[in-house]
Design a protein around this motif. Structure first.
Motif, PDB file in Angstrom:
ATOM      1  N   TRP A   4       0.841  -1.190   0.000  1.00 36.87           N
ATOM      2  CA  TRP A   4       0.000   0.000   0.000  1.00 36.87           C
ATOM      3  C   TRP A   4       0.884   1.250   0.000  1.00 36.87           C
ATOM      4  O   TRP A   4       2.046   1.216   0.393  1.00 36.87           O
ATOM      5  CB  TRP A   4      -0.929   0.000   1.215  1.00 36.87           C
ATOM      6  N   ILE A   5       0.298   2.359  -0.434  1.00 32.51           N
ATOM      7  CA  ILE A   5       1.052   3.609  -0.565  1.00 32.51           C
ATOM      8  C   ILE A   5       0.798   4.478   0.667  1.00 32.51           C
ATOM      9  O   ILE A   5      -0.365   4.747   1.019  1.00 32.51           O
ATOM     10  CB  ILE A   5       0.641   4.371  -1.835  1.00 32.51           C
ATOM     11  N   LYS A   6       1.885   4.917   1.301  1.00 32.51           N
ATOM     12  CA  LYS A   6       1.751   5.821   2.443  1.00 32.51           C
ATOM     13  C   LYS A   6       1.452   7.222   1.933  1.00 32.51           C
ATOM     14  O   LYS A   6       2.164   7.751   1.077  1.00 32.51           O
ATOM     15  CB  LYS A   6       3.035   5.819   3.264  1.00 32.51           C
ATOM     16  N   ALA A   7       0.362   7.809   2.418  1.00 35.98           N
ATOM     17  CA  ALA A   7      -0.094   9.104   1.892  1.00 35.98           C
ATOM     18  C   ALA A   7      -0.011  10.221   2.924  1.00 35.98           C
ATOM     19  O   ALA A   7      -0.689  11.249   2.796  1.00 35.98           O
ATOM     20  CB  ALA A   7      -1.532   8.981   1.386  1.00 35.98           C
ATOM     21  N   GLY A   8       0.812  10.050   3.953  1.00 34.41           N
ATOM     22  CA  GLY A   8       0.945  11.097   4.954  1.00 34.41           C
ATOM     23  C   GLY A   8      -0.072  10.948   6.075  1.00 34.41           C
ATOM     24  O   GLY A   8      -0.793   9.951   6.172  1.00 34.41           O
ATOM     25  N   SER A   9      -0.143  11.981   6.909  1.00 32.71           N
ATOM     26  CA  SER A   9      -1.025  11.927   8.083  1.00 32.71           C
ATOM     27  C   SER A   9      -2.369  12.562   7.786  1.00 32.71           C
ATOM     28  O   SER A   9      -2.520  13.372   6.866  1.00 32.71           O
ATOM     29  CB  SER A   9      -0.377  12.651   9.255  1.00 32.71           C
ATOM     30  N   VAL A  10      -3.341  12.193   8.589  1.00 32.08           N
ATOM     31  CA  VAL A  10      -4.691  12.766   8.458  1.00 32.08           C
ATOM     32  C   VAL A  10      -4.635  14.261   8.737  1.00 32.08           C
ATOM     33  O   VAL A  10      -5.307  15.052   8.067  1.00 32.08           O
ATOM     34  CB  VAL A  10      -5.660  12.057   9.425  1.00 32.08           C
ATOM     35  N   GLU A  11      -3.826  14.677   9.731  1.00 34.90           N
ATOM     36  CA  GLU A  11      -3.747  16.088  10.079  1.00 34.90           C
ATOM     37  C   GLU A  11      -3.220  16.916   8.916  1.00 34.90           C
ATOM     38  O   GLU A  11      -3.738  17.995   8.608  1.00 34.90           O
ATOM     39  CB  GLU A  11      -2.842  16.273  11.313  1.00 34.90           C
ATOM     40  N   GLU A  12      -2.177  16.402   8.244  1.00 29.42           N
ATOM     41  CA  GLU A  12      -1.641  17.118   7.090  1.00 29.42           C
ATOM     42  C   GLU A  12      -2.690  17.242   5.986  1.00 29.42           C
ATOM     43  O   GLU A  12      -2.845  18.303   5.366  1.00 29.42           O
ATOM     44  CB  GLU A  12      -0.416  16.377   6.543  1.00 29.42           C
ATOM     45  N   LEU A  13      -3.428  16.170   5.765  1.00 28.72           N
ATOM     46  CA  LEU A  13      -4.425  16.192   4.685  1.00 28.72           C
ATOM     47  C   LEU A  13      -5.570  17.129   5.040  1.00 28.72           C
ATOM     48  O   LEU A  13      -6.125  17.812   4.152  1.00 28.72           O
ATOM     49  CB  LEU A  13      -4.951  14.770   4.435  1.00 28.72           C
ATOM     50  N   ARG A  14      -5.927  17.183   6.329  1.00 30.04           N
ATOM     51  CA  ARG A  14      -7.011  18.080   6.736  1.00 30.04           C
ATOM     52  C   ARG A  14      -6.641  19.527   6.415  1.00 30.04           C
ATOM     53  O   ARG A  14      -7.483  20.323   5.978  1.00 30.04           O
ATOM     54  CB  ARG A  14      -7.280  17.928   8.234  1.00 30.04           C
ATOM     55  N   GLU A  15      -5.385  19.867   6.607  1.00 34.74           N
ATOM     56  CA  GLU A  15      -4.942  21.226   6.318  1.00 34.74           C
ATOM     57  C   GLU A  15      -4.843  21.492   4.822  1.00 34.74           C
ATOM     58  O   GLU A  15      -5.203  22.564   4.331  1.00 34.74           O
ATOM     59  CB  GLU A  15      -3.581  21.473   6.973  1.00 34.74           C
ATOM     60  N   GLN A  16      -4.339  20.513   4.064  1.00 33.51           N
ATOM     61  CA  GLN A  16      -4.113  20.706   2.621  1.00 33.51           C
ATOM     62  C   GLN A  16      -5.379  20.524   1.789  1.00 33.51           C
ATOM     63  O   GLN A  16      -5.542  21.134   0.732  1.00 33.51           O
ATOM     64  CB  GLN A  16      -3.048  19.715   2.126  1.00 33.51           C
ATOM     65  N   GLY A  17      -6.290  19.655   2.231  1.00 32.12           N
ATOM     66  CA  GLY A  17      -7.515  19.370   1.488  1.00 32.12           C
ATOM     67  C   GLY A  17      -7.340  18.261   0.468  1.00 32.12           C
ATOM     68  O   GLY A  17      -8.226  17.430   0.280  1.00 32.12           O
ATOM     69  N   SER A  18      -6.203  18.242  -0.228  1.00 28.43           N
ATOM     70  CA  SER A  18      -5.949  17.182  -1.212  1.00 28.43           C
ATOM     71  C   SER A  18      -4.452  16.962  -1.331  1.00 28.43           C
ATOM     72  O   SER A  18      -3.653  17.843  -1.006  1.00 28.43           O
ATOM     73  CB  SER A  18      -6.529  17.545  -2.582  1.00 28.43           C
ATOM     74  N   LYS A  19      -4.104  15.782  -1.818  1.00 25.03           N
ATOM     75  CA  LYS A  19      -2.703  15.464  -1.975  1.00 25.03           C
ATOM     76  C   LYS A  19      -2.558  14.447  -3.103  1.00 25.03           C
ATOM     77  O   LYS A  19      -3.312  13.473  -3.179  1.00 25.03           O
ATOM     78  CB  LYS A  19      -2.135  14.875  -0.678  1.00 25.03           C
ATOM     79  N   LEU A  20      -1.587  14.674  -3.987  1.00 26.06           N
ATOM     80  CA  LEU A  20      -1.291  13.724  -5.048  1.00 26.06           C
ATOM     81  C   LEU A  20      -0.232  12.746  -4.564  1.00 26.06           C
ATOM     82  O   LEU A  20       0.756  13.146  -3.935  1.00 26.06           O
ATOM     83  CB  LEU A  20      -0.774  14.440  -6.292  1.00 26.06           C
ATOM     84  N   ILE A  21      -0.453  11.454  -4.839  1.00 28.36           N
ATOM     85  CA  ILE A  21       0.527  10.446  -4.488  1.00 28.36           C
ATOM     86  C   ILE A  21       0.861   9.657  -5.756  1.00 28.36           C
ATOM     87  O   ILE A  21       0.208   9.805  -6.801  1.00 28.36           O
ATOM     88  CB  ILE A  21       0.021   9.500  -3.371  1.00 28.36           C
ATOM     89  N   LYS A  22       1.868   8.834  -5.658  1.00 24.15           N
ATOM     90  CA  LYS A  22       2.296   8.089  -6.851  1.00 24.15           C
ATOM     91  C   LYS A  22       1.186   7.159  -7.327  1.00 24.15           C
ATOM     92  O   LYS A  22       0.311   6.765  -6.559  1.00 24.15           O
ATOM     93  CB  LYS A  22       3.573   7.313  -6.561  1.00 24.15           C
ATOM     94  N   GLY A  23       1.266   6.825  -8.609  1.00 23.00           N
ATOM     95  CA  GLY A  23       0.214   5.999  -9.183  1.00 23.00           C
ATOM     96  C   GLY A  23      -0.919   6.827  -9.759  1.00 23.00           C
ATOM     97  O   GLY A  23      -1.945   6.278 -10.175  1.00 23.00           O
ATOM     98  N   GLY A  24      -0.757   8.170  -9.770  1.00 23.59           N
ATOM     99  CA  GLY A  24      -1.805   9.018 -10.331  1.00 23.59           C
ATOM    100  C   GLY A  24      -3.061   9.034  -9.490  1.00 23.59           C
ATOM    101  O   GLY A  24      -4.174   9.103 -10.011  1.00 23.59           O
ATOM    102  N   ILE A  25      -2.889   8.997  -8.158  1.00 24.12           N
ATOM    103  CA  ILE A  25      -4.018   8.958  -7.235  1.00 24.12           C
ATOM    104  C   ILE A  25      -4.090  10.273  -6.471  1.00 24.12           C
ATOM    105  O   ILE A  25      -3.066  10.814  -6.056  1.00 24.12           O
ATOM    106  CB  ILE A  25      -3.873   7.781  -6.252  1.00 24.12           C
TER     107      ILE A  25
END
Length: 580
Positions: A4-25
């Motif tokens: 599985w792909i690690k996509a960072g923390s929930v707190e970081e995502l809450r602040e950013q709103g969205s995040k691109l990770i490898k695999g075009g996701i």
């Protein structure tokens, strides 16, 4: 969470709103939940992270397609659903499964194909085809889905879309992988277009169990067709199917009804019968009833050529044919599988292309009474019809290409029908072909010259050069000359047929071009198995006829193949936008 792909923390995502990770996701935070989706809009690949997310709906800003952020389901069916990815949160960290939840499985693609066809959405159809091909589903199985939908969801019965689909299935062995995908897409898309605005077709019931013989039922079928009673004909047909009558006998009955009158519906009726029976090898046995019954409605308003002025004046061509049919009936003709008398093939070919129809009719009659094979005679008639296309002069009205095309595809249907049939009386179709070849004679006055043989390359030209020629309009003569040089320089037919297939499939081609390719290839294959100069010239004639016809109808806007290309690129994970 191996793989599985690690996509960072929930707190970081809450602040950013969205995040691109490898695999075009793209990973999104919305209403206290985390979601992961393919970042490419399934419509045309626009980056979804550039869209907006509100009230549970993710909107792509390119064409404003809307998606349920939880399931990926679209509110706009033309855009298709977006793949979603499973996520899990462990100790405040987000992990994303790189494999889409609704990803690479056959059944979802089959459902997608059915949905795309029912709603006539080209991109959805294309994506389903690519997905099914890439998951290893046989082309036959893909076509079967389209044929089943086509015969059940079109009230008018068998039409041009199903004919194209069957024709494209026939030519798959001539094509590379990309060509096969395009062929399936063209066939399924045209079938879907035929369904648009139509209603569901419900089969009638067979007649109740009776002791009526099959022979009498066959008589009833033809009697019903004679008076355009399509509902009665359908019930009789289904009664015969239920009784287990073999396919060859059913074809004989139905094709005989199609030749009881002259050149019915400009030759399409017999051609459609031929294609419908060819399609039976692609569908399950339980769909046979629907396929065969779909042929009956076309008789309801059929055009019968013996009623047309051109068949009666200035020369009455109807009565001589009736007289010949009566004489053949009285004296007998060889069975379809029998007959072996020699035919003066070149003489018969030239007679068919001549300007004395009564002499041609007499020659055909004498050949049949002399024991010549009806199948062989029909093969030569198809070759004569192809020669009309080779000789078609460009000073003619453009619409007249269709006239010579109709004659050729009808001639091919007669040829294939006689191979399939158990009843030699389908030979009437040969005479119908002969008359239409005669009526087309003015389209060869003056005759277009056959390409010169003076220039022969030392090296075989690359087949792709032909595609460059066909990128321009009015390249009929140059294309024919190029093909002649290619063949006489020792070029192999297989790469040429693949390129000619792409020349067809890359266009927004209309119905008759698909007919042309299918018929020309089938007739070519018959002649290519024979030795001798007559067969060699026949092969060249068929390739030239195909090339000239395709060149006359190219180029077009090419919207259809572009849609298929987008679907293939999306499936492979390509970025359609550089700034993604």
């Amino acid at each position: 969470m191996q793989g599985w792909i690690k996509a960072g923390s929930v707190e970081e995502l809450r602040e950013q709103g969205s995040k691109l990770i490898k695999g075009g996701i793209v990973v999104l935070y919305h209403e206290d939940n985390v979601h992961a989706l393919d970042n490419r809009c399934p419509h045309l690949g626009f980056p979804l992270h550039m869209g907006s997310l509100c009230n549970g709906i993710l909107t792509c800003h390119w064409h404003h397609a809307r998606f349920d952020v939880c399931s990926g389901g679209t509110l706009d069916p033309w855009a298709d659903d977006v793949p979603v990815h499973e996520i899990t949160v462990h100790e405040g960290l987000i992990y994303v499964n790189p494999q889409a939840r609704n990803g690479n499985h056959a059944q979802p693609y089959k459902e997608q194909l059915q949905r795309g066809m029912e709603q006539n959405i080209g991109l959805v159809i294309a994506k389903a085809i690519v997905g099914l091909i890439e998951t290893g589903i046989p082309e036959k199985e893909i076509a079967a889905i389209g044929i089943e939908i086509g015969v059940k969801q079109r009230r008018q019965g068998w039409g041009s879309g199903l004919t194209i689909l069957t024709a494209m299935m026939n030519i798959l062995p001539k094509l590379d992988k990309q060509g096969r995908i395009l062929a399936l897409f063209q066939g399924l898309l045209h079938t879907a277009r035929d369904l648009s605005g139509s209603g569901t077709r419900f089969l009638l019931d067979p007649l109740p169990n009776t002791n009526v013989s099959n022979k009498r039922l066959i008589e009833w079928y033809r009697d019903c067709i004679e008076v355009r009673d399509t509902r009665g004909a359908e019930r009789v047909l289904l009664t015969l199917v239920q009784a287990g009558v073999e396919e060859k006998r059913l074809f004989s009955m139905m094709s005989m009804a199609a030749t009881d009158h002259f050149y019915v519906n400009g030759g399409h009726t017999l051609d459609f019968h031929n294609k419908a029976f060819e399609s039976l090898k692609y569908v399950e046995h339980k769909q046979r009833d629907y396929v065969l019954a779909s042929l009956v409605p076309m008789f309801g308003s059929a055009t019968r050529s013996e009623e047309l002025h051109s068949w009666q004046s200035p020369i009455n061509l109807v009565q001589p044919l009736k007289d010949v049919f009566e004489e053949l009936n009285n004296k007998g003709i060889p069975s379809v599988s029998g007959g072996g008398a020699d035919i003066k093939e070149e003489e018969l070919l030239q007679a068919l292309l001549g300007d004395d129809p009564l002499q041609t009719i007499s020659m055909l009659k004498e050949a049949l009474l002399g024991g010549a094979s009806p199948v062989r005679i029909s093969q030569i008639a198809a070759l004569a019809a192809a020669e009309r296309i080779v000789r078609f002069h460009l000073h003619n009205d453009f619409g007249d290409w269709i006239s010579v095309l109709h004659t050729f595809t009808h001639a091919h249907a007669v040829h294939e029908g006689l191979i399939r049939s158990t009843d030699s009386w389908l030979i009437r179709g040969i005479f119908h072909t002969a008359i239409t070849i005669y009526l087309d004679r003015f389209l060869n006055i003056p005759a277009a010259p056959r390409p010169s043989t003076a220039i022969i390359n030392k090296e075989v030209p690359s087949p792709e050069e032909l595609l460059e020629i066909l990128d321009k309009q009015q390249q009929v003569a140059p294309a024919a000359e190029w093909v002649t040089r290619y063949l006489r320089s020792g070029g192999e037919p297989a790469p040429l047929f693949n390129v000619l297939g792409h020349a067809l499939l890359r266009e927004d081609a209309e119905f008759h071009s698909f007919q042309m390719y299918d018929a020309a290839v089938a007739e070519y294959d018959r002649w290519s198995s024979e030795p001798g100069p007559f067969a060699e010239k026949a092969c060249e004639t068929l390739i030239l006829a195909l090339t000239r016809y395709l060149a006359a109808h190219a180029p077009t806007a090419r919207e259809t193949p572009h849609t298929a290309t987008i679907a293939w690129r999306l499936h492979r994970g390509e970025k359609l936008f550089e700034d993604e």
